[in-house]
Design a protein around this motif. Structure first.
Motif, mmCIF file in Angstrom:
data_model
loop_
_atom_site.group_PDB
_atom_site.id
_atom_site.type_symbol
_atom_site.label_atom_id
_atom_site.label_comp_id
_atom_site.label_asym_id
_atom_site.label_seq_id
_atom_site.Cartn_x
_atom_site.Cartn_y
_atom_site.Cartn_z
ATOM 1 N N PRO A 1 -20.711 -36.751 -11.272
ATOM 2 C CA PRO A 1 -19.467 -36.329 -11.919
ATOM 3 C C PRO A 1 -18.672 -35.463 -10.950
ATOM 4 O O PRO A 1 -19.230 -34.884 -10.011
ATOM 5 C CB PRO A 1 -19.961 -35.519 -13.126
ATOM 6 C CG PRO A 1 -21.292 -35.009 -12.712
ATOM 7 C CD PRO A 1 -21.886 -36.085 -11.847
ATOM 8 N N LEU A 2 -17.379 -35.354 -11.187
ATOM 9 C CA LEU A 2 -16.518 -34.595 -10.284
ATOM 10 C C LEU A 2 -16.984 -33.145 -10.143
ATOM 11 O O LEU A 2 -16.878 -32.559 -9.062
ATOM 12 C CB LEU A 2 -15.073 -34.633 -10.791
ATOM 13 C CG LEU A 2 -14.012 -33.961 -9.908
ATOM 14 C CD1 LEU A 2 -13.998 -34.590 -8.520
ATOM 15 C CD2 LEU A 2 -12.640 -34.067 -10.560
ATOM 16 N N ALA A 3 -17.560 -32.597 -11.195
ATOM 17 C CA ALA A 3 -18.014 -31.204 -11.161
ATOM 18 C C ALA A 3 -19.145 -30.988 -10.156
ATOM 19 O O ALA A 3 -19.421 -29.855 -9.760
ATOM 20 C CB ALA A 3 -18.462 -30.769 -12.553
ATOM 21 N N LYS A 4 -19.806 -32.064 -9.740
ATOM 22 C CA LYS A 4 -20.927 -31.946 -8.808
ATOM 23 C C LYS A 4 -20.594 -32.574 -7.449
ATOM 24 O O LYS A 4 -21.468 -33.074 -6.748
ATOM 25 C CB LYS A 4 -22.179 -32.598 -9.395
ATOM 26 C CG LYS A 4 -22.698 -31.885 -10.647
ATOM 27 C CD LYS A 4 -24.008 -32.476 -11.123
ATOM 28 C CE LYS A 4 -24.543 -31.706 -12.327
ATOM 29 N NZ LYS A 4 -25.831 -32.250 -12.802
ATOM 30 N N VAL A 5 -19.323 -32.507 -7.071
ATOM 31 C CA VAL A 5 -18.907 -33.109 -5.809
ATOM 32 C C VAL A 5 -19.605 -32.434 -4.623
ATOM 33 O O VAL A 5 -19.868 -33.077 -3.596
ATOM 34 C CB VAL A 5 -17.379 -33.044 -5.664
ATOM 35 C CG1 VAL A 5 -16.891 -31.603 -5.546
ATOM 36 C CG2 VAL A 5 -16.905 -33.868 -4.475
ATOM 37 N N GLY A 6 -19.932 -31.155 -4.755
ATOM 38 C CA GLY A 6 -20.658 -30.466 -3.685
ATOM 39 C C GLY A 6 -22.019 -31.071 -3.433
ATOM 40 O O GLY A 6 -22.456 -31.222 -2.286
ATOM 41 N N GLU A 7 -22.706 -31.443 -4.519
ATOM 42 C CA GLU A 7 -24.014 -32.086 -4.383
ATOM 43 C C GLU A 7 -23.879 -33.448 -3.712
ATOM 44 O O GLU A 7 -24.739 -33.851 -2.916
ATOM 45 C CB GLU A 7 -24.666 -32.236 -5.753
ATOM 46 C CG GLU A 7 -25.067 -30.921 -6.405
ATOM 47 C CD GLU A 7 -25.770 -31.141 -7.727
ATOM 48 O OE1 GLU A 7 -26.367 -32.236 -7.910
ATOM 49 O OE2 GLU A 7 -25.710 -30.237 -8.581
ATOM 50 N N ALA A 8 -22.805 -34.140 -4.038
ATOM 51 C CA ALA A 8 -22.561 -35.440 -3.409
ATOM 52 C C ALA A 8 -22.395 -35.293 -1.903
ATOM 53 O O ALA A 8 -22.951 -36.069 -1.115
ATOM 54 C CB ALA A 8 -21.330 -36.094 -4.025
ATOM 55 N N HIS A 9 -21.640 -34.289 -1.480
ATOM 56 C CA HIS A 9 -21.442 -34.050 -0.050
ATOM 57 C C HIS A 9 -22.752 -33.672 0.638
ATOM 58 O O HIS A 9 -23.027 -34.126 1.753
ATOM 59 C CB HIS A 9 -20.402 -32.951 0.163
ATOM 60 C CG HIS A 9 -18.990 -33.444 0.111
ATOM 61 N ND1 HIS A 9 -18.413 -34.146 1.149
ATOM 62 C CD2 HIS A 9 -18.053 -33.358 -0.855
ATOM 63 C CE1 HIS A 9 -17.168 -34.463 0.834
ATOM 64 N NE2 HIS A 9 -16.912 -33.991 -0.383
ATOM 65 N N ARG A 10 -23.559 -32.846 -0.021
ATOM 66 C CA ARG A 10 -24.832 -32.447 0.583
ATOM 67 C C ARG A 10 -25.751 -33.648 0.763
ATOM 68 O O ARG A 10 -26.430 -33.776 1.791
ATOM 69 C CB ARG A 10 -25.516 -31.378 -0.281
ATOM 70 C CG ARG A 10 -24.946 -29.984 -0.073
ATOM 71 C CD ARG A 10 -25.811 -28.921 -0.715
ATOM 72 N NE ARG A 10 -25.777 -29.006 -2.162
ATOM 73 C CZ ARG A 10 -24.834 -28.435 -2.922
ATOM 74 N NH1 ARG A 10 -23.852 -27.755 -2.362
ATOM 75 N NH2 ARG A 10 -24.889 -28.539 -4.244
ATOM 76 N N LEU A 11 -25.765 -34.533 -0.223
ATOM 77 C CA LEU A 11 -26.583 -35.750 -0.107
ATOM 78 C C LEU A 11 -26.115 -36.597 1.064
ATOM 79 O O LEU A 11 -26.924 -37.094 1.859
ATOM 80 C CB LEU A 11 -26.515 -36.555 -1.404
ATOM 81 C CG LEU A 11 -27.285 -37.879 -1.419
ATOM 82 C CD1 LEU A 11 -28.784 -37.633 -1.255
ATOM 83 C CD2 LEU A 11 -27.006 -38.645 -2.711
ATOM 84 N N LEU A 12 -24.817 -36.754 1.192
ATOM 85 C CA LEU A 12 -24.248 -37.556 2.277
ATOM 86 C C LEU A 12 -24.598 -36.977 3.647
ATOM 87 O O LEU A 12 -24.905 -37.707 4.586
ATOM 88 C CB LEU A 12 -22.729 -37.631 2.113
ATOM 89 C CG LEU A 12 -21.958 -38.410 3.186
ATOM 90 C CD1 LEU A 12 -22.357 -39.872 3.183
ATOM 91 C CD2 LEU A 12 -20.452 -38.263 2.952
ATOM 92 N N GLU A 13 -24.577 -35.664 3.748
ATOM 93 C CA GLU A 13 -24.762 -35.005 5.037
ATOM 94 C C GLU A 13 -26.231 -34.840 5.438
ATOM 95 O O GLU A 13 -26.531 -34.725 6.631
ATOM 96 C CB GLU A 13 -24.094 -33.630 5.007
ATOM 97 C CG GLU A 13 -22.579 -33.705 4.899
ATOM 98 C CD GLU A 13 -21.952 -32.358 4.580
ATOM 99 O OE1 GLU A 13 -22.721 -31.374 4.467
ATOM 100 O OE2 GLU A 13 -20.718 -32.296 4.434
ATOM 101 N N THR A 14 -27.137 -34.838 4.472
ATOM 102 C CA THR A 14 -28.521 -34.462 4.779
ATOM 103 C C THR A 14 -29.560 -35.559 4.565
ATOM 104 O O THR A 14 -30.671 -35.456 5.083
ATOM 105 C CB THR A 14 -28.950 -33.245 3.934
ATOM 106 O OG1 THR A 14 -28.898 -33.594 2.534
ATOM 107 C CG2 THR A 14 -28.022 -32.068 4.185
ATOM 108 N N SER A 15 -29.225 -36.619 3.825
ATOM 109 C CA SER A 15 -30.241 -37.617 3.491
ATOM 110 C C SER A 15 -30.453 -38.602 4.631
ATOM 111 O O SER A 15 -29.522 -39.331 5.015
ATOM 112 C CB SER A 15 -29.849 -38.384 2.228
ATOM 113 O OG SER A 15 -30.805 -39.396 1.958
ATOM 114 N N PRO A 16 -31.680 -38.686 5.204
ATOM 115 C CA PRO A 16 -31.938 -39.619 6.296
ATOM 116 C C PRO A 16 -32.139 -41.056 5.824
ATOM 117 O O PRO A 16 -32.116 -41.979 6.636
ATOM 118 C CB PRO A 16 -33.222 -39.069 6.924
ATOM 119 C CG PRO A 16 -33.934 -38.430 5.780
ATOM 120 C CD PRO A 16 -32.865 -37.852 4.906
#
Length: 213
Positions: free
Chosen positions: A186-201
């Motif tokens: 959800p839009l409210a968790k956009v920060g989590e989305a960015h962290r997943l994109l940046e850190t998930s191998p």
């Protein structure tokens, strides 16, 4: 939208598949029996290019820095996956996969100078590289001598055209292409989305942020 295509799938698929359609059919003009090497294959554009190249009858080799992604990339259409952590070994693997001749076409979605340099060692004589990323604005990591020695064709792409978009909508409606959605937030968790994109191998696919969720 074509019947059977939901708006999320169409929304995440239309742009990457349309641009990739331009790469595969407009710039490379891939034919049955060609071999296409794709860097950045786990992203939306990479997925799209693999699927469209397969539909054109090509053999697809995907690259990744993380071996954990290999199985998923094969599920998405790669005939072979080469891990580029060791570039010399990866280059030799591509040569072996092509019987020593090299690939017909390569598409780069990373802008990484090391991978661009790697590509020149995987091409057959007269092969073609399409550069799609503007991430790296420095000089290209190969010389005019490399282009002459390999009789290399170097192409760019500005983006999709209307006929590419119409072709993609038709393929979506027929169920012949599909984008892998790795996660939805959800839009409210956009920060989590960015962290997943940046850190998930092991992330393969698109991350979708739903403004109405």
């Amino acid at each position: 939208l074509p019947a059977g295509v939901d708006d999320v799938q169409a929304g995440v698929a239309l742009w990457p598949f349309s641009s990739s359609h331009r790469v595969v059919h407009g710039r490379l003009r891939v034919r049955r029996g060609d071999t296409v090497l794709v860097t950045g294959a786990s992203g939306g554009m990479g997925q799209a290019t693999m699927q469209l190249a397969k539909l054109a009858g090509a053999r697809v080799i995907a690259t990744t820095r993380h071996d954990v992604k290999a199985a998923t990339l094969r599920e998405l259409g790669a005939d072979a996956v080469v891990v580029t952590a060791d570039e010399d070994r990866a280059r030799e693997a591509v040569r072996k996969l092509t019987g020593g001749e090299g690939v017909d076409h390569a598409v780069d979605y990373t802008g990484n100078p090391d991978l661009l340099r790697f590509l020149t060692g995987t091409m057959r004589l007269g092969g073609t590289i399409v550069i799609t990323s503007e991430q790296g604005r420095e000089a290209l990591p190969f010389t005019a001598a490399d282009l002459i020695r390999l009789e290399l064709n170097l192409l760019g792409i500005r983006g999709a055209r209307m006929n590419d978009m119409l072709a993609v909508l038709k393929l979506l409606g027929e169920g012949r292409i599909k984008t892998r959605i790795a996660a939805r937030f959800p839009l409210a968790k956009v920060g989590e989305a960015h962290r997943l994109l940046e850190t998930s191998p092991d992330l393969v696919g698109r991350i979708v942020v739903l403004p109405w969720a």
